[in-house]
Each structure stands twice: as C-alpha cells, then as structure tokens.
Write an enzyme that holds these catalytic residues in place. Structure first.
Site, PDB file in Angstrom:
ATOM      1  N   LYS A  81     -99.416  32.887  50.796  1.00  0.00           N
ATOM      2  CA  LYS A  81     -99.492  32.110  49.560  1.00  0.00           C
ATOM      3  C   LYS A  81    -100.829  32.344  48.852  1.00  0.00           C
ATOM      4  O   LYS A  81    -101.872  32.440  49.510  1.00  0.00           O
ATOM      5  CB  LYS A  81     -99.310  30.635  49.909  1.00  0.00           C
ATOM      6  N   SER A 156     -95.384  23.017  46.282  1.00  0.00           N
ATOM      7  CA  SER A 156     -96.063  24.143  45.695  1.00  0.00           C
ATOM      8  C   SER A 156     -95.740  25.486  46.345  1.00  0.00           C
ATOM      9  O   SER A 156     -96.053  26.536  45.782  1.00  0.00           O
ATOM     10  CB  SER A 156     -97.575  23.914  45.754  1.00  0.00           C
ATOM     11  N   SER A 180     -95.225  20.092  49.989  1.00  0.00           N
ATOM     12  CA  SER A 180     -95.295  21.446  49.451  1.00  0.00           C
ATOM     13  C   SER A 180     -94.681  22.518  50.331  1.00  0.00           C
ATOM     14  O   SER A 180     -94.464  23.637  49.876  1.00  0.00           O
ATOM     15  CB  SER A 180     -96.748  21.816  49.140  1.00  0.00           C
TER      16      SER A 180
END
Length: 411
Positions: A81, A156, A180
């Site tokens: 990420k 996220s 997330s």
C-alpha cells in the site's frame, strides 16, 4: 495445470515453487500479465514493480537451485500500500504533495513479507491521507471494484482489495484504524484481518514526526486474501517481531484449543441500529453453517455494543482531526476536505478531559467484553449494515456521511 497460476492462492503457489514444480519467475510473470490485463480498468495498482519483481524472482530461483533455506511465502506475489514504506518507492499516501517522498527503508511489515520470500509486484492505491471509505485521490485517481465498477472497493485499503479480488496478487498488504482492511475486504468479497494491537510491527522510516496518539492506540497492519488459509499464512509472516516498533508483543499465534462445543454469539443487527435484510440473511446463514459444523450458536449481543462502537470516536476523533485539519487544508484534495469537514460536523471537539473520560470507559467496557469472550470466544456479525455503497457516496453530503457512519458500526 488445471488453472492459471494467478488463480491459485498463496499457500499453493509457495508449495509449487518450493518443490520446483514452477519457478518464481513463472509465477511472477503470470501475475504481472494479469495485472497488465485488468489493472487499466481498475486502477488498483498505481505503481508497477514488475522489473524489480522479476529480478527478485530470479534471485529466489537461484537460491532454491543452490539449496538455500526458503521462506514460507517463497515466490508469492504481493501488493503493498502506498502509505507504507517500501525502500526506494514513494510513500505518497494518495497526496500530490507527497509524490516524491521516497522510503529510505522498509516498514517492518514489508520487511517481514520480503524476508519470507514474498515478492512485491505493485503499489496499491488509497484515498488521500488514507482517510476515506472510498479509494480516490487527486494524485492517482479512483480505484474500481472488480465485481461492480459503480460500487466502492472500500477504503482505505481499496487498492489492495481490488488487486487481490482481481487476481493481481494473492496477498495484499493493508492497514486499519477504523475499518481500512475490513471494509475493503467486505466490499470486494475477501478475507481481511485486523490483527490484535501489538501483533504486527510497523513503523515508517519516512515519517516526518511521531505517530499521533490515535494511530499509536488503534492503527494496525493486516492482510487481505482470497482464502482463510492465505490469511493465516500471511499473518504468521507479518507478525514476526521488530525492534522498530515498541508496541509489538511476543505472543504465539496459536493458543490452547477452544472448549467443545465452542459457543458463538450471533449478532444480526448490532445495537439495533439497522441492517440491510440481505445482510441479515447472510449472517444468519453463517450461523447455520457453524451449527452444522458443531458450534453452539446463540443469538446474543456483547455488552453495550453500541457504546463500544461510539467510544472509538470519543477517543480518536479529536486527535485524528487535529492531525489532519492543517495538512488537509493545505495539501488535501476535494474528497478528503469534504470528508474531514463532515467528521468535524458530526463530532464537535470534546477536549482533553472528554478523551480521558473515554479512555476510562474503555477500561470498563474492555473488562465486560473479556468476561463475555470467556463464554463466547467467537462473535459473528456483519462487517457493515449496508452493501458496498455507490462510488463517492461518502462525500455527497452530511446526511449520506451520517448514514454510512451508522452502517459502519461493527468496524
């Protein structure tokens, strides 16, 4: 072989490469080809690491040929990420102003994946500052859900979830402070693990200052996968200790066996705040399957579940908003500016004493839950009260924001 390499899970791929039935290069080439085929429509991976991944695959193939020790994820492609440091790659966090922030070293969780033989093949998208339930930003654009382009992949870790669901990699590294990992896994039909605090070490060497208190107390790293056994294997790797994170706790992943029959608390409508009927049906079906497998399932709610959910905001929101308001005003895109505005509208400041009071309440509720878990070591409830929402609904107005906040109660 009966199915393409990109359709196989991480445990099977590692077994194949360790046995020499396929090479790490073949595995990486298959996943890079899959990425090149599907990512243009998804925008899940915003930086391809294909060249570096192939070089690493060749190194691992040479290591096997030389008889060297092989890691448990030998040759397994993973995505990482863009808010997590990976040496030499930008840690941009979905923010234009951070596009040239290059990581000087690996975050411990990334180092753990690499040390186990996993091969990062791409960096995945996140909303600006990693702080929305939908993954879109002015730097990289919007990520699409592989199952339905009009529905959010979540946030996220939406890029991670989209990449894994689409077969770009069997494991996506994500992180979670308020859903997330769990919400993108829910939106994309995956297994998402938010580990216990202190389980997985994490630290970004590129960080300009100390972690906010809310992140210290609540932010964790966890995997997104397509199978439970992959989630187990990935978590075991991620949980290796590191002196970089003083929060890490040296505890075994496997504890004593649970008593039989194991009691399960089934919660179809958490705190009575409303759940879509189709989701209630799905959760009830999960309870029936557990009963058929020999579990003792009972419809019972943990103590003061609504108060527990509301406590997150009381502890975290003042700190989160204080840390974000200035940078978002100066460097944020329109999406994160709207989101933070709705957060403040929904949660006026409660001040330091209010936060301290909430921390005291956390101790009381934690004891009640610990006692409950002694009787019901498993709790089954929905990840969200609604199906994956339409793209950008979270910033379409304060009423929409309130609706989604209520739906996310279990997160």
């Amino acid at each position: 072989m009966d199915k393409p390499l990109w359709q196989r899970d991480a445990v099977e791929l590692a077994a194949l490469t360790r046995a020499g039935m396929v090479s790490c290069r073949e595995v990486v080439e298959a996943h890079v080809a899959r990425m090149e085929a599907v990512n243009p429509a998804l925008n899940a991976v915003v930086l391809s690491l294909a060249d570096e991944a192939l070089e690493r695959a060749d190194e691992l193939d040479r290591a096997r040929a030389a008889g060297e020790a092989l890691g448990p994820l030998h040759g397994v492609p993973v995505t990482t990420k863009v808010n997590t440091d990976q040496i030499g790659a930008p840690t941009d966090n979905g923010v234009v102003a951070f596009k040239d922030v290059l990581a000087p070293a690996d975050n411990p969780c990334i180092a753990n994946l690499k040390g186990a033989g996993a091969i990062p093949i791409g960096r995945t998208n996140t909303p600006a500052f990693s702080m929305r339930w939908h993954t879109a930003n002015a730097l990289h654009g919007e990520t699409r859900n592989p199952w339905h382009p009009g529905h959010t992949p979540g946030g996220s870790s939406g890029g991670a979830a989209s990449s894994v669901a689409a077969g770009i990699a069997p494991i996506g590294q994500g992180n979670d402070i308020a859903g997330s990992v769990r919400y993108p896994a829910y939106c994309c039909g995956l297994v998402g693990v938010r580990p216990t605090f202190g389980r997985v070490p994490a630290f970004n060497p590129s960080a300009p200052g100390p972690r906010p208190i809310s992140a210290q107390l609540m932010a964790v790293q966890g995997p997104l996968t397509r199978s439970v056994r992959d989630a187990r294997a990935a978590l075991a790797v991620l949980a290796k200790g590191s002196v970089e994170d003083a929060r890490w706790v040296d505890e075994p992943l496997t504890g004593p066996p649970l008593p039989k029959p194991t009691r399960v608390a089934l919660v179809t409508n958490p705190a009575g705040r409303g759940v879509n009927p189709e989701i209630i049906t799905a959760v009830s079906q999960a309870g029936q399957w557990l009963e058929q497998a020999g579990f003792a399932v009972e419809s019972i709610e943990p103590p003061e579940l609504g108060e527990v959910a509301d406590l997150w905001a009381k502890i975290a929101m003042d700190d989160v908003i204080a840390a974000l308001e200035g940078p978002v005003a100066e460097q944020g895109d329109e999406g994160i500016k709207a989101a933070v505005g709705y957060w403040r509208q929904g949660f006026p400041p409660i001040g330091p004493q209010g936060v301290l009071d909430a921390l005291m309440e956390r101790d009381r509720l934690g004891r009640l839950w610990q006692l409950f878990l002694e009787d019901y070591p498993l709790i089954v409830m929905p990840s969200s009260g609604e199906p994956a929402f339409p793209n950008n609904l979270d910033i379409e107005g304060f009423e929409a924001y309130q609706r989604l906040w209520t739906a996310q109660l279990p997160q």
